[in-house]
Scaffold this motif. Structure first.
Motif, PDB file in Angstrom:
ATOM      1  N   ARG A 554      57.880  82.686  56.419  1.00  0.00           N
ATOM      2  CA  ARG A 554      59.011  81.795  56.678  1.00  0.00           C
ATOM      3  C   ARG A 554      60.126  82.563  57.376  1.00  0.00           C
ATOM      4  N   LEU A 555      60.370  83.797  56.923  1.00  0.00           N
ATOM      5  CA  LEU A 555      61.407  84.624  57.529  1.00  0.00           C
ATOM      6  C   LEU A 555      61.052  84.908  58.992  1.00  0.00           C
ATOM      7  N   ARG A 731      42.487  69.303  56.464  1.00  0.00           N
ATOM      8  CA  ARG A 731      43.240  70.511  56.782  1.00  0.00           C
ATOM      9  C   ARG A 731      44.444  70.190  57.661  1.00  0.00           C
ATOM     10  N   LEU A 732      44.215  69.339  58.662  1.00  0.00           N
ATOM     11  CA  LEU A 732      45.309  68.963  59.571  1.00  0.00           C
ATOM     12  C   LEU A 732      46.414  68.250  58.809  1.00  0.00           C
ATOM     13  N   LEU A 733      46.003  67.352  57.934  1.00  0.00           N
ATOM     14  CA  LEU A 733      46.981  66.571  57.161  1.00  0.00           C
ATOM     15  C   LEU A 733      47.799  67.481  56.257  1.00  0.00           C
ATOM     16  N   ALA A 738      52.620  70.480  54.722  1.00  0.00           N
ATOM     17  CA  ALA A 738      53.218  71.749  54.281  1.00  0.00           C
ATOM     18  C   ALA A 738      54.325  72.179  55.236  1.00  0.00           C
ATOM     19  N   ARG A 739      54.086  71.963  56.523  1.00  0.00           N
ATOM     20  CA  ARG A 739      55.073  72.341  57.539  1.00  0.00           C
ATOM     21  C   ARG A 739      56.350  71.529  57.362  1.00  0.00           C
ATOM     22  N   GLU A 740      56.182  70.246  57.118  1.00  0.00           N
ATOM     23  CA  GLU A 740      57.338  69.362  56.929  1.00  0.00           C
ATOM     24  C   GLU A 740      58.099  69.729  55.666  1.00  0.00           C
ATOM     25  N   ALA A 741      57.359  70.080  54.604  1.00  0.00           N
ATOM     26  CA  ALA A 741      57.981  70.296  53.299  1.00  0.00           C
ATOM     27  C   ALA A 741      58.569  71.707  53.150  1.00  0.00           C
ATOM     28  N   ALA A 742      58.228  72.636  54.039  1.00  0.00           N
ATOM     29  CA  ALA A 742      58.643  74.043  53.865  1.00  0.00           C
ATOM     30  C   ALA A 742      60.155  74.211  54.005  1.00  0.00           C
ATOM     31  N   THR A 743      60.726  75.091  53.156  1.00  0.00           N
ATOM     32  CA  THR A 743      62.141  75.433  53.260  1.00  0.00           C
ATOM     33  C   THR A 743      62.257  76.956  53.128  1.00  0.00           C
ATOM     34  N   ASP A 744      63.486  77.460  53.191  1.00  0.00           N
ATOM     35  CA  ASP A 744      63.688  78.898  53.016  1.00  0.00           C
ATOM     36  C   ASP A 744      63.437  79.317  51.566  1.00  0.00           C
ATOM     37  N   MET A 745      63.529  78.388  50.631  1.00  0.00           N
ATOM     38  CA  MET A 745      63.340  78.729  49.218  1.00  0.00           C
ATOM     39  C   MET A 745      61.877  78.678  48.807  1.00  0.00           C
TER      40      MET A 745
END
Lengths: 792, 235
Positions: A554-555, A731-733, A738-745
């Motif tokens: 993420r960093l 896998r695509l879904l 995961a990409r949409e839900a990802a945050t810095d935390m």
């Protein structure tokens, strides 16, 4: 009259239409439930922020005189108001507990009623001047069963102080509380307390008349970065540690992230579910129009216009949308309050100022349904526009009689029964129907596998990975400030109950690359350490480098760097900015860090050898014995900020999971329902349009099972391809989600193990088998005379 | 002098049926007049159904001219043809083609709802002898009863022209005669123009005029000087 026809047509095929309604209801429940819960959270947050003057910016310094703080507002353009506070983390003295319990004390200047970051009393009474009284945060109070009037003993630098509990309060900065370097609340062991400023000065005499924390609000139109720059200059002489915007304040960040995550889920799941429902309605209507060609011809022959006939068939989808939309909206609105309660009673201390049942939501939900299903319905029934009455009353032109590719494999067809050959021939003749079946099974398989994967792999991994794989120790001693590394390690290692001690150096740094910049913690780890592991995607240990950095994914994404790039690193601990090469980028599900070898970090810092915490492994691994010993020896040390037990933290995580799991474990149920609905509907579309053919076979003397075998052969043959197509789709879904839900935390891992895959495939196959049992029942119940008598 | 209701001039029709091209009509000329019962006779594939579909506005000719009263139908658009079918034409088919999910009463009412000057449904049911079967679904009626409902449905709109494609084709002799009697009665009592398409020569004896089609062309047209009554027709 056409309404009666519509309703009776739907009743005669109620299984398929009911399944569509179930899908629509599911989609709406997700949409309404999450949207309203989001609104409730947002409303609660906004009310609290407005009411208690939540600051726009925060700064931490070593110390400065409280009276010097007010001048800053006049000196720095853009600051509307700035308040100084005393913030101090202390330990609660509890002889019954081996674990360290932390309390973050935050001062409140009672002489200033317009102060920033004030509080709202929810139980008991407000703060009073003249004594060490406190208002505690909601969850800490509940977890430790503290009551108004109780006295708490806190330890700071070896000294015991007493605090009287006046009650419970909410404040914008303690909506979500968790210990530093963690992202989950641990209310049994970490809380916040608000005390009068003067009382805190009495408790900490070395800070008399001084503050170490500032909060400020911006004037309308002010630019935060300009303000920050000026404030940095002004606060440097006071030992500035950090300045950050509200957006980086943990509580605000977590609330905002939660709201955003729920908004995403409230869009993502309904879009997927309603799209599937729309696709099914599209195909249902295409088939219905095809089957009712003659009826369409008669209506047109009678003088019904294209518009009237189209509207009739469009009404099928609109009725479904209305029924599903109304029921889904009502259920969704009912689900919103319990969902909001769970969030606000378990995780976020927000005022429960719920928006209540609003006609606006109902209208939006219903409108959404009507729009999606109406579009699908129009696309499915627009063929009626092209059918001329005479043409409509003729049977359609027969499909091509050429052999398909499967029929040409003589070796293959020679092994088939008559029913098998019929099935193979049908596959080629009805390509649209075959493609629809493959799509249905692929979608169904995708739903099951992705929801199971989320519930049983991705979310648990994300939750437990850090504690089960990365940080493996019995206890962690957090130091008040950096101490010499070797003596500290030796000191702790002297105890017979301790088998191993490893130092960790945690340094706040700013890492930049071109115009990207991030403030994170750089961890210095011993090369041969095994209690804090940097792991790759295959869980192989990666050694901390001494000539560069390892970054979390993420960093690296935020900085837009890849292995080989060189980044600038600066820190209050460094004499100067350094340039370091990014050597590896590795997954990290909790938080966002950079890593290097501890000696290399010490060299860069130029402060000698140091550690900020010590990881301890006891001789009785997995027990709390080591923790108890460390607490006895160092629990009151002025150098020790606290001691955390691994086992206790894991127990807390299990509690978090038990609450979160209630919501997460509904995903597979939704997946299974969707899966069955899709397969049931696709099976019945196919069965209904072939009833004449099947009846003819029964008349010839075939049993129901022999007749059904034509359809089952086709379905299993197509299922093979559908399941194969479903696997990459999953896998695509999941990657998209995961990409949409990802945050810095936090970042959600995408994990699809072979046994989850197998579970998904088996459940889909089970759904197919169950749908076929229903089909067998229908074949047995075929009224042969009636079917063969009719021309359709 | 009877008034000309329909005039067809050099009507041609070509179809594409899958991979096959079919020339259903090759240049048909004929007329229909007020208050007459016409039988269009011909073997299977002669083009009689195609001709009636075109006259009824269900299809358009590939070439030729078609007029209903003074209204040009060969140049009419979709909306005009719909309006024509709605107000001027009633259809009766060999296999009844009732809506399976509507009762007898409701099937007739389907016509009433789109008509500006409909006949009364209950009266029609009585006239076709089904006043006690109005709430039955087609699956609960015999073939003859279904055809009678179909006739009532066609007449409910009060059209000037009634087109019947093999109305007795799926019925036995007594039932078929009942249906023919109904059609004859409506022609006379309601002053309708009734056209019956059939391959059954015996039915042509009850017509005022007979149009014989062969291979997509009118072979001959003749008048019956003394048309039989339906009871006298036999096959």
């Amino acid at each position: 009259m056409l309404w009666k026809k519509l309703l009776r047509d739907m009743l005669s095929n109620k299984g398929s239409y009911l399944s569509c309604i179930v899908l629509i209801v599911l989609g709406l429940v997700f949409y309404m439930g999450l949207t309203i819960a989001v609104e409730n959270m947002f409303r609660g947050k906004e009310i609290l922020y407005e009411e208690q003057n939540f600051a726009h910016g925060f700064a931490r310094v070593e110390s400065m005189l409280e009276r010097d703080v007010a001048d800053l507002a006049d000196e720095i353009q853009g600051i509307e108001r700035i308040d100084g506070r005393l913030v101090q983390e202390v330990r609660l003295h509890d002889e019954d507990s081996d674990e360290s319990i932390y309390l973050n004390l935050i001062s409140q200047n009672l002489a200033d009623p317009g102060r920033l970051n004030s509080y709202r009393v929810t139980q008991g009474e407000g703060l009073v001047e003249g004594s060490a009284n406190a208002l505690l945060d909601t969850y800490f109070t509940e977890a430790r069963q503290i009551e108004q009037g109780d006295t708490l003993e806190v330890i700071h630098k070896g000294q015991l102080e007493e605090i009287t509990v006046n009650g419970v309060a909410m404040s914008p900065e303690i909506i979500y509380l968790c210990p530093e370097s963690q992202i989950y609340p641990n209310p049994e062991q970490y809380g916040a307390a608000l005390l009068p400023l003067k009382a805190m000065w009495n408790m900490f005499p070395d800070m008399q008349s001084k503050v170490n924390d500032l909060v400020f609000s911006l004037s309308p139109g002010a630019d935060y970065h300009q303000v920050e720059e000026k404030l940095e200059q002004e606060l440097e002489p006071y030992g500035l540690k950090e300045i950050y915007h509200r957006d980086d304040h943990l509580s605000h960040f977590m609330v905002s992230e939660q709201i955003e995550m729920m908004e995403i889920m409230g869009t993502f799941f309904p879009v997927v579910i309603l799209s599937v429902a729309g696709a099914i309605i599209l195909v249902l209507l295409i088939r219905t129009v095809e089957q009712q060609r003659t009826q369409i011809g008669i209506l047109k022959a009678m003088g019904y216009s294209n518009r009237e006939v189209l509207l009739h068939y469009l009404s099928y989808s609109l009725v479904l949308a209305a029924a599903g939309g109304i029921l889904g909206s009502v259920l969704g609105m009912m689900a919103a309050e319990p969902l909001s309660d769970i969030l606000m009673e378990e995780f976020f201390a927000l005022p429960q100022e719920y928006v209540g049942i609003s006609p606006a939501y109902f209208i939006v939900g219903l409108g959404l349904c009507l729009a999606v299903m109406g579009t699908a319905g129009y696309l499915g029934s627009r063929k009626v526009l092209k059918l001329f009455p005479a043409e409509a009353m003729q049977p359609p032109a027969p499909p091509s009689m050429k052999e398909n590719i499967l029929e040409r494999i003589k070796f293959f067809t020679s092994m088939l029964t008559v029913q098998g050959k019929m099935a193979v021939r049908n596959l080629g003749r009805s390509r649209g129907r075959s493609a629809f079946m493959v799509f249905g099974i692929a979608a169904s398989c995708t739903m099951v596998i992705s929801t199971f994967s989320l519930a049983y792999e991705s979310v648990p991994t994300f939750l437990f990975h850090q504690h089960d794989e990365v940080e493996i120790y019995d206890a962690k001693i957090n130091l008040v400030e950096p101490l010499p590394r070797e003596p500290s390690v030796r000191e702790v290692a002297t105890h017979p109950e301790v088998s191993r001690v490893e130092p960790v150096a945690e340094v706040p740094v700013g890492i930049s690359y071109r115009w990207h910049e991030e403030e994170v913690e750089l961890l210095g780890l011993p090369r041969k350490g095994r209690m804090y592991n940097i792991l790759d995607t295959d869980l192989n240990r990666v050694l901390p480098p001494d000539n560069g950095l390892v970054l979390s994914e993420r960093l690296a994404e935020n900085l837009n760097v890849a292995p080989g790039d060189t980044v600038e690193v600066e820190s209050p601990f460094f004499h100067e900015e350094v340039h370091l090469e990014v050597l590896k980028v590795l997954p990290q599900y909790s938080g966002m860090n950079a890593y290097m070898e501890i000696s290399a970090l010490e060299e860069i810092a130029g402060q000698g050898s140091f550690a900020t915490s010590l990881l301890v492994e006891g001789d009785d691994i997995g027990s709390k014995k080591t923790l108890a010993v460390l607490n006895d020896n160092y629990g009151k040390s002025e150098n020790v900020a606290g001691i955390d037990g691994w086992l206790t933290m894991r127990e807390e995580l299990l509690e978090v999971w038990s609450t979160m799991g209630i919501i997460v474990r509904t995903f597979p149920v939704v997946g299974l329902l969707l899966s069955f609905a899709i397969i049931y509907i696709t099976s019945f579309i196919i069965l209904s349009e072939r009833s004449r053919e099947l009846a003819s076979m029964r008349v010839l003397g075939m049993t129901s099972r022999e007749v059904l075998s034509v359809i089952t052969f086709e379905q299993w043959f197509l299922a093979f391809f559908g399941l194969l197509a479903g696997i990459p789709l999953v896998r695509l879904l999941l990657i998209a989600f995961a990409r949409e839900a990802a945050t810095d935390m936090y970042t959600l891992p995408v994990e699809i193990s072979s046994h989850i895959m197998l579970t998904g495939v088996l459940f889909t196959a089970l759904a197919i088998w169950v749908a076929q049992r229903f089909a067998l029942y229908k074949v047995r119940k075929l009224d042969l005379v009636e079917v063969l008598k009719s021309r359709e | 002098m009877p008034k000309e209701l329909v005039k067809a001039k050099n009507i041609k029709k070509r179809y594409q049926m899958g991979e096959v091209k079919v020339y259903a009509l090759r240049g048909v000329d004929f007329s229909l007049y007020n208050k007459e019962l016409v039988v269009v006779l011909g073997h299977s594939g002669s083009g009689k159904s195609t001709l009636v579909n075109i006259v009824g506005g269900m299809d358009k000719p590939s070439e030729g001219e078609l007029y209903f009263s003074d209204q040009s139908l060969h140049e009419a658009g979709e909306a005009e043809l719909t309006s024509y079918r709605r107000s001027e034409v009633g259809f009766i088919f060999q296999f009844y083609n009732l809506m399976p999910n509507l009762t007898a009463y409701e099937n007739i009412n389907l016509s009433v709802q789109i008509s500006n000057d409909p006949l009364d449904v209950d009266e029609l049911l009585e006239q076709v002898g089904l006043n006690d079967r109005g709430d039955h679904f087609p699956s609960q009626l015999s073939g003859g009863e279904q055809q009678r409902v179909a006739i009532a449905r066609a007449l409910a709109k009060n059209p000037r022209l009634l087109l019947c494609d093999e109305p007795t084709g799926a019925l036995d002799l007594p039932t078929g005669k009942q249906v023919l009697k109904l059609l004859r009665d409506f022609c006379i009592n309601y002053n309708k123009t009734v056209v019956i398409i059939t391959h059954n020569t015996n039915i042509s004896y009850m017509a005022d005029r007979v149009v014989y089609l062969k291979d997509g062309l009118v072979e001959w047209i003749k008048e019956n000087e003394a048309p039989l009554i339906p009871e006298e027709v036999s096959w």
